[in-house]
Design a protein around this motif. Structure first.
Motif, PDB file in Angstrom:
ATOM      1  N   SER A  60       0.840  -1.200   0.000  1.00 34.51           N
ATOM      2  CA  SER A  60       0.000   0.000   0.000  1.00 34.51           C
ATOM      3  C   SER A  60       0.872   1.246   0.000  1.00 34.51           C
ATOM      4  O   SER A  60       1.702   1.449   0.859  1.00 34.51           O
ATOM      5  CB  SER A  60      -0.903   0.013   1.235  1.00 34.51           C
ATOM      6  OG  SER A  60      -1.561   1.239   1.309  1.00 34.51           O
ATOM      7  N   GLU A  81      -8.022   7.359   3.995  1.00 36.94           N
ATOM      8  CA  GLU A  81      -7.477   6.377   3.053  1.00 36.94           C
ATOM      9  C   GLU A  81      -6.513   5.411   3.742  1.00 36.94           C
ATOM     10  O   GLU A  81      -6.474   4.229   3.408  1.00 36.94           O
ATOM     11  CB  GLU A  81      -6.765   7.102   1.901  1.00 36.94           C
ATOM     12  CG  GLU A  81      -7.712   7.843   0.972  1.00 36.94           C
ATOM     13  CD  GLU A  81      -6.973   8.481  -0.190  1.00 36.94           C
ATOM     14  OE1 GLU A  81      -5.744   8.265  -0.292  1.00 36.94           O
ATOM     15  OE2 GLU A  81      -7.612   9.188  -0.969  1.00 36.94           O
ATOM     16  N   ALA A  85      -6.993   1.379   4.098  1.00 34.50           N
ATOM     17  CA  ALA A  85      -5.975   0.415   3.679  1.00 34.50           C
ATOM     18  C   ALA A  85      -5.656  -0.568   4.800  1.00 34.50           C
ATOM     19  O   ALA A  85      -5.476  -1.767   4.560  1.00 34.50           O
ATOM     20  CB  ALA A  85      -4.704   1.154   3.245  1.00 34.50           C
ATOM     21  N   SER A  88      -8.589  -2.936   5.126  1.00 35.55           N
ATOM     22  CA  SER A  88      -8.617  -3.840   3.977  1.00 35.55           C
ATOM     23  C   SER A  88      -7.575  -4.947   4.123  1.00 35.55           C
ATOM     24  O   SER A  88      -7.852  -6.119   3.857  1.00 35.55           O
ATOM     25  CB  SER A  88      -8.366  -3.045   2.688  1.00 35.55           C
ATOM     26  OG  SER A  88      -8.240  -3.910   1.579  1.00 35.55           O
ATOM     27  N   LYS A  89      -6.372  -4.556   4.550  1.00 33.39           N
ATOM     28  CA  LYS A  89      -5.302  -5.544   4.709  1.00 33.39           C
ATOM     29  C   LYS A  89      -5.672  -6.561   5.784  1.00 33.39           C
ATOM     30  O   LYS A  89      -5.488  -7.772   5.613  1.00 33.39           O
ATOM     31  CB  LYS A  89      -4.005  -4.833   5.082  1.00 33.39           C
ATOM     32  CG  LYS A  89      -2.789  -5.740   5.138  1.00 33.39           C
ATOM     33  CD  LYS A  89      -2.346  -6.200   3.776  1.00 33.39           C
ATOM     34  CE  LYS A  89      -1.782  -5.045   2.958  1.00 33.39           C
ATOM     35  NZ  LYS A  89      -1.172  -5.500   1.699  1.00 33.39           N
TER      36      LYS A  89
END
Length: 364
Positions: A60, A81, A85, A88-89
């Motif tokens: 990322s 953001e 990230a 999401s990870k």
């Protein structure tokens, strides 16, 4: 999986700058700012130390390690953001996620504070805690991620209580600390072969816990349990610690005891192990480490530690190095050394020729 949720905390502009001057007027208060950073892979005291980068590339772009200057807008570090990230990870790898990206984010906060030459102020801390409401810590995190996250946030002042403090900030702080400590305790209780913790991580974790209470966090039952769970690892890896790590560990243990950690058999065993290593590595300690060690020993004795043969041998081993390095000690180190020697004598230390010579070397 633990998720932090809290009401939005208000960003205030009140900030009381902590006293970073040498606290020599307060006996035994060896402030963290007096411990100098060295070019050493074991840079664990004080909060300015840098962790080695975690293994593996970070995909990322938002999470890339970057140099932060005080002039940069703090908003750039806590934008949605980046949290997206991280979430999401964590979701993508689920129970296989090792927490590396979360640890790297914590490192960027520490770098910001280090570049600013101050801990996070009240407004920045409030903003960070709002950002961390969904910062998820799980038991699948590896030791590097846990140690980096706890140490970095502690070093940056993210957990330092401000007065007054928004209740939402307080709640998020407590929740984040609780999940970190839970994961640490869980991993310590795994089978020895599955623990996979190294000496630097042990030192950084115990340093961070000591610094938490030194900065005003309560020594909760969870924090005490985490300390107790980590202590057996000191004995298990006693031959792997280098000189600076030994000094930092004894400092951390003494600071925890001074703030209420019980002198349990496990803690006494860890102290005994470290004292034996002091004697073995006596020639390797630098001036600040000698100061940390003697301060820690004096503080431990002042809180009930017995002056065992190992204890007396460690003191005797260090005293000649006070004389040998007399030109290297900083003013606050001289103050703390003289306090430590006086406290040791006050608790039964014999005024040997070695001790008298060390005092004589410092007085000029």
């Amino acid at each position: 999986m633990h998720r932090i949720s809290a009401a939005n905390a208000r960003s205030g502009n009140y900030y009381h700058q902590p006293d970073n001057q040498a606290a020599s007027s307060r006996p035994g208060r060896y402030r963290h700012d007096t411990v100098r950073q060295r070019d050493n892979p074991y840079r664990t005291i004080p909060g300015r130390n840098e962790f080695p980068p975690a293994s593996g590339a970070y995909t990322s772009q938002n999470l890339q390690c970057r140099s932060v200057t005080p002039e940069q807008d703090f908003n750039a570090l806590v934008n949605p953001e980046i949290m997206d990230a991280l979430l999401s990870k964590s979701a993508r790898f689920a129970h296989r996620y090792d927490g590396r990206n979360h640890g790297q984010f914590a490192s960027t906060i520490k770098k910001y504070a280090s570049a600013s030459k101050r801990p996070l102020n009240r407004a920045e801390q409030s903003q960070l805690m709002r950002f961390l409401q969904n910062f998820t810590v799980t038991r699948s995190w590896n030791w590097r991620s846990l140690a980096t996250t706890l140490h970095s946030f502690t070093s940056a002042g993210a957990f330092t209580p401000h007065h007054p403090m928004d209740e939402g900030v307080r709640h998020t702080q407590a929740a984040l600390l609780s999940t970190l400590l839970d994961a640490i305790i869980f991993k310590c209780h795994l089978q020895p072969g599955a623990r996979d913790i190294d000496t630097q991580q042990i030192t950084n974790l115990l340093w961070a816990m000591a610094k938490l209470v030194d900065n005003g966090q309560e020594l909760t039952s969870g924090l005490k349990k985490a300390v107790a769970a980590l202590l057996p690892n000191v004995n298990a890896q006693k031959d792997q610690f280098i000189a600076q790590g030994i000094a930092n560990l004894l400092w951390a243990i003494a600071k925890l005891v001074d703030n209420g950690q019980e002198l349990t058999p496990e803690l006494k065993e860890a102290v005994a192990v470290l004292l034996s290593q002091v004697n073995a590595q006596k020639a390797n300690f630098k001036s600040q480490e000698i100061t940390n060690l003697l301060w820690a020993m004096a503080k431990l004795v002042d809180n009930g530690q017995k002056q065992t043969p190992e204890f007396k041998e460690a003191v005797a081993a260090l005293l000649p190095h006070v004389n040998a390095q007399q030109a290297n000690f900083k003013p606050q180190e001289i103050t703390n050394l003289l306090w430590a020697m006086a406290k040791l004598v006050d608790n039964g230390q014999v005024q040997t020729p070695g001790l008298n010579e060390a005092v004589a070397a410092l007085l000029p």
